[in-house]
Design a protein around this motif. Structure first.
Motif, PDB file in Angstrom:
ATOM      1  N   LEU A  88       5.800  34.376  35.677  1.00  0.00           N
ATOM      2  CA  LEU A  88       6.961  35.137  36.160  1.00  0.00           C
ATOM      3  C   LEU A  88       7.487  34.600  37.490  1.00  0.00           C
ATOM      4  N   PHE A  89       7.430  33.283  37.659  1.00  0.00           N
ATOM      5  CA  PHE A  89       7.787  32.716  38.964  1.00  0.00           C
ATOM      6  C   PHE A  89       9.262  32.872  39.310  1.00  0.00           C
ATOM      7  N   HIS A  90      10.123  33.118  38.311  1.00  0.00           N
ATOM      8  CA  HIS A  90      11.553  33.222  38.598  1.00  0.00           C
ATOM      9  C   HIS A  90      12.068  34.658  38.554  1.00  0.00           C
ATOM     10  N   GLY A  91      11.158  35.601  38.781  1.00  0.00           N
ATOM     11  CA  GLY A  91      11.591  36.975  39.010  1.00  0.00           C
ATOM     12  C   GLY A  91      12.102  37.725  37.793  1.00  0.00           C
ATOM     13  N   GLU A  92      13.166  38.491  38.012  1.00  0.00           N
ATOM     14  CA  GLU A  92      13.661  39.436  37.001  1.00  0.00           C
ATOM     15  C   GLU A  92      13.949  38.791  35.647  1.00  0.00           C
ATOM     16  N   GLU A  93      14.562  37.614  35.694  1.00  0.00           N
ATOM     17  CA  GLU A  93      14.892  36.969  34.418  1.00  0.00           C
ATOM     18  C   GLU A  93      13.632  36.508  33.678  1.00  0.00           C
ATOM     19  N   SER A  94      12.641  36.054  34.429  1.00  0.00           N
ATOM     20  CA  SER A  94      11.367  35.689  33.797  1.00  0.00           C
ATOM     21  C   SER A  94      10.744  36.913  33.141  1.00  0.00           C
ATOM     22  N   ILE A  95      10.829  38.030  33.832  1.00  0.00           N
ATOM     23  CA  ILE A  95      10.239  39.260  33.293  1.00  0.00           C
ATOM     24  C   ILE A  95      10.977  39.694  32.027  1.00  0.00           C
ATOM     25  N   LEU A  96      12.307  39.660  32.077  1.00  0.00           N
ATOM     26  CA  LEU A  96      13.087  40.076  30.912  1.00  0.00           C
ATOM     27  C   LEU A  96      12.822  39.171  29.710  1.00  0.00           C
ATOM     28  N   ALA A  97      12.799  37.856  29.955  1.00  0.00           N
ATOM     29  CA  ALA A  97      12.526  36.909  28.865  1.00  0.00           C
ATOM     30  C   ALA A  97      11.128  37.139  28.295  1.00  0.00           C
ATOM     31  N   SER A  98      10.168  37.401  29.181  1.00  0.00           N
ATOM     32  CA  SER A  98       8.793  37.635  28.735  1.00  0.00           C
ATOM     33  C   SER A  98       8.689  38.926  27.934  1.00  0.00           C
ATOM     34  N   LEU A  99       9.370  39.963  28.411  1.00  0.00           N
ATOM     35  CA  LEU A  99       9.386  41.232  27.662  1.00  0.00           C
ATOM     36  C   LEU A  99       9.955  41.018  26.262  1.00  0.00           C
ATOM     37  N   ALA A 100      11.019  40.212  26.193  1.00  0.00           N
ATOM     38  CA  ALA A 100      11.645  39.938  24.893  1.00  0.00           C
ATOM     39  C   ALA A 100      10.677  39.195  23.975  1.00  0.00           C
ATOM     40  N   ALA A 101      10.060  38.147  24.516  1.00  0.00           N
ATOM     41  CA  ALA A 101       9.152  37.340  23.702  1.00  0.00           C
ATOM     42  C   ALA A 101       7.960  38.165  23.232  1.00  0.00           C
ATOM     43  N   HIS A 127      20.493  25.663  37.095  1.00  0.00           N
ATOM     44  CA  HIS A 127      19.242  26.397  37.228  1.00  0.00           C
ATOM     45  C   HIS A 127      19.448  27.784  37.850  1.00  0.00           C
ATOM     46  N   ASN A 128      20.472  27.914  38.674  1.00  0.00           N
ATOM     47  CA  ASN A 128      20.691  29.200  39.343  1.00  0.00           C
ATOM     48  C   ASN A 128      21.519  30.180  38.514  1.00  0.00           C
ATOM     49  N   ALA A 129      22.069  29.695  37.414  1.00  0.00           N
ATOM     50  CA  ALA A 129      22.888  30.585  36.568  1.00  0.00           C
ATOM     51  C   ALA A 129      22.023  31.683  35.962  1.00  0.00           C
ATOM     52  N   ARG A 130      22.602  32.873  35.902  1.00  0.00           N
ATOM     53  CA  ARG A 130      21.872  33.991  35.318  1.00  0.00           C
ATOM     54  C   ARG A 130      22.151  33.988  33.816  1.00  0.00           C
ATOM     55  N   TRP A 131      21.228  33.509  33.047  1.00  0.00           N
ATOM     56  CA  TRP A 131      21.469  33.384  31.596  1.00  0.00           C
ATOM     57  C   TRP A 131      20.549  34.279  30.760  1.00  0.00           C
ATOM     58  N   VAL A 132      19.426  34.727  31.322  1.00  0.00           N
ATOM     59  CA  VAL A 132      18.550  35.629  30.550  1.00  0.00           C
ATOM     60  C   VAL A 132      19.112  37.045  30.644  1.00  0.00           C
ATOM     61  N   THR A 133      19.794  37.435  29.609  1.00  0.00           N
ATOM     62  CA  THR A 133      20.389  38.773  29.558  1.00  0.00           C
ATOM     63  C   THR A 133      20.028  39.388  28.213  1.00  0.00           C
ATOM     64  N   PRO A 134      20.127  40.709  28.099  1.00  0.00           N
ATOM     65  CA  PRO A 134      19.889  41.330  26.787  1.00  0.00           C
ATOM     66  C   PRO A 134      20.808  40.735  25.716  1.00  0.00           C
ATOM     67  N   GLU A 135      22.047  40.406  26.102  1.00  0.00           N
ATOM     68  CA  GLU A 135      23.000  39.849  25.129  1.00  0.00           C
ATOM     69  C   GLU A 135      22.507  38.507  24.583  1.00  0.00           C
ATOM     70  N   THR A 136      22.095  37.617  25.495  1.00  0.00           N
ATOM     71  CA  THR A 136      21.587  36.308  25.053  1.00  0.00           C
ATOM     72  C   THR A 136      20.353  36.472  24.179  1.00  0.00           C
ATOM     73  N   ILE A 137      19.454  37.338  24.618  1.00  0.00           N
ATOM     74  CA  ILE A 137      18.204  37.569  23.877  1.00  0.00           C
ATOM     75  C   ILE A 137      18.500  38.056  22.457  1.00  0.00           C
ATOM     76  N   LEU A 138      19.414  39.013  22.341  1.00  0.00           N
ATOM     77  CA  LEU A 138      19.708  39.579  21.019  1.00  0.00           C
ATOM     78  C   LEU A 138      20.465  38.577  20.151  1.00  0.00           C
ATOM     79  N   GLU A 139      21.286  37.744  20.796  1.00  0.00           N
ATOM     80  CA  GLU A 139      21.988  36.695  20.063  1.00  0.00           C
ATOM     81  C   GLU A 139      20.980  35.689  19.471  1.00  0.00           C
ATOM     82  N   VAL A 140      20.035  35.275  20.291  1.00  0.00           N
ATOM     83  CA  VAL A 140      19.000  34.351  19.798  1.00  0.00           C
ATOM     84  C   VAL A 140      18.219  35.011  18.666  1.00  0.00           C
ATOM     85  N   ALA A 141      17.836  36.273  18.889  1.00  0.00           N
ATOM     86  CA  ALA A 141      17.022  36.986  17.893  1.00  0.00           C
ATOM     87  C   ALA A 141      17.761  37.159  16.573  1.00  0.00           C
TER      88      ALA A 141
END
Ligand code: CA
Length: 210
Positions: A88-101, A127-141
């Motif tokens: 979880l080195f990159h904070g909130e987005e790491s956490i969200l991506a991990s929760l999704a996975a 690298h600084n762009a905020r790309w881990v979002t619920p929308e991206t996650i659900l699109e991938v899923a």
């Protein structure tokens, strides 16, 4: 020699033991992989663990090149099973991506790896762009067979798998992970995750010791 070991033990932590091999750190045990997404024969004699972060560019590269190479050379041949632990080195987005996975893994382990690679494929070039979002996650899923995206959306909303994410975070701390990806072959930490020869050598040694 004994004094040296004691001093080293104090500085690098209790889980590590001295190793005569250069450029290698050996722990007293290998990371436990119960409950972790794992690919390969469950009875494979050697375990490779990737400590990775969906937000980490090096992890994307590793997953696109080294992962398939290991699959071909060792996993498909039944010698290695490969597990992934979230960092979880990159904070909130790491956490969200991990929760999704973790939620996908809980819902349907069969769908995990396609989702895992699919999410990495969405990683932004900036690298600084905020790309881990619920929308991206659900699109991938939605592009992976066997995932109920409504259930996944609920799981994200409720942070349903936070205990699994915290379990991974505890492993990261226990094994003193400093960077991602960190690759371990059984109880051996590979100093350079992009040194495939070192990974191979550690696997071959572990196979011999088995
Ligand atoms: Ca996990």
């Amino acid at each position: 020699m004994i004094i040296t070991l004691v001093v080293v033990g104090i500085f690098v932590g209790l889980a590590m033991v001295n190793n005569s091999d250069a450029n290698q750190t050996r722990f007293e045990k290998q990371p436990p992989i119960d409950g972790q997404p794992t690919i390969g024969d469950p009875d494979a004699p050697v375990t490779v663990v990737e400590f990775g972060d969906f937000k980490c560019p090096s992890c994307k590269v590793w997953g696109e090149s080294y992962f398939p190479q290991l699959m071909q050379d060792y996993v498909d041949t039944g010698k290695v099973k490969l597990a992934y632990v979230n960092v979880l080195f990159h904070g909130e987005e790491s956490i969200l991506a991990s929760l999704a996975a973790e939620s996908v893994f809980k819902q349907n382990p069969e769908a995990y790896w396609e989702f895992h690679h699919g999410l990495f494929a969405e990683q932004a070039n900036d690298h600084n762009a905020r790309w881990v979002t619920p929308e991206t996650i659900l699109e991938v899923a939605s592009n992976v067979e066997g995932i109920d995206t409504d259930l996944l959306a609920d799981a994200l909303e409720n942070q349903a798998e936070m205990a699994e994410v915290q379990k991974d975070d505890a492993l990261v701390k226990e094994f003193k992970v400093q960077y991602t990806p960190t690759i371990m072959v059984n109880d051996v930490l590979i100093d350079d995750p992009f040194d495939y020869e070192a990974i191979q050598a550690a696997i071959e040694k572990a196979l011999e010791e088995n």
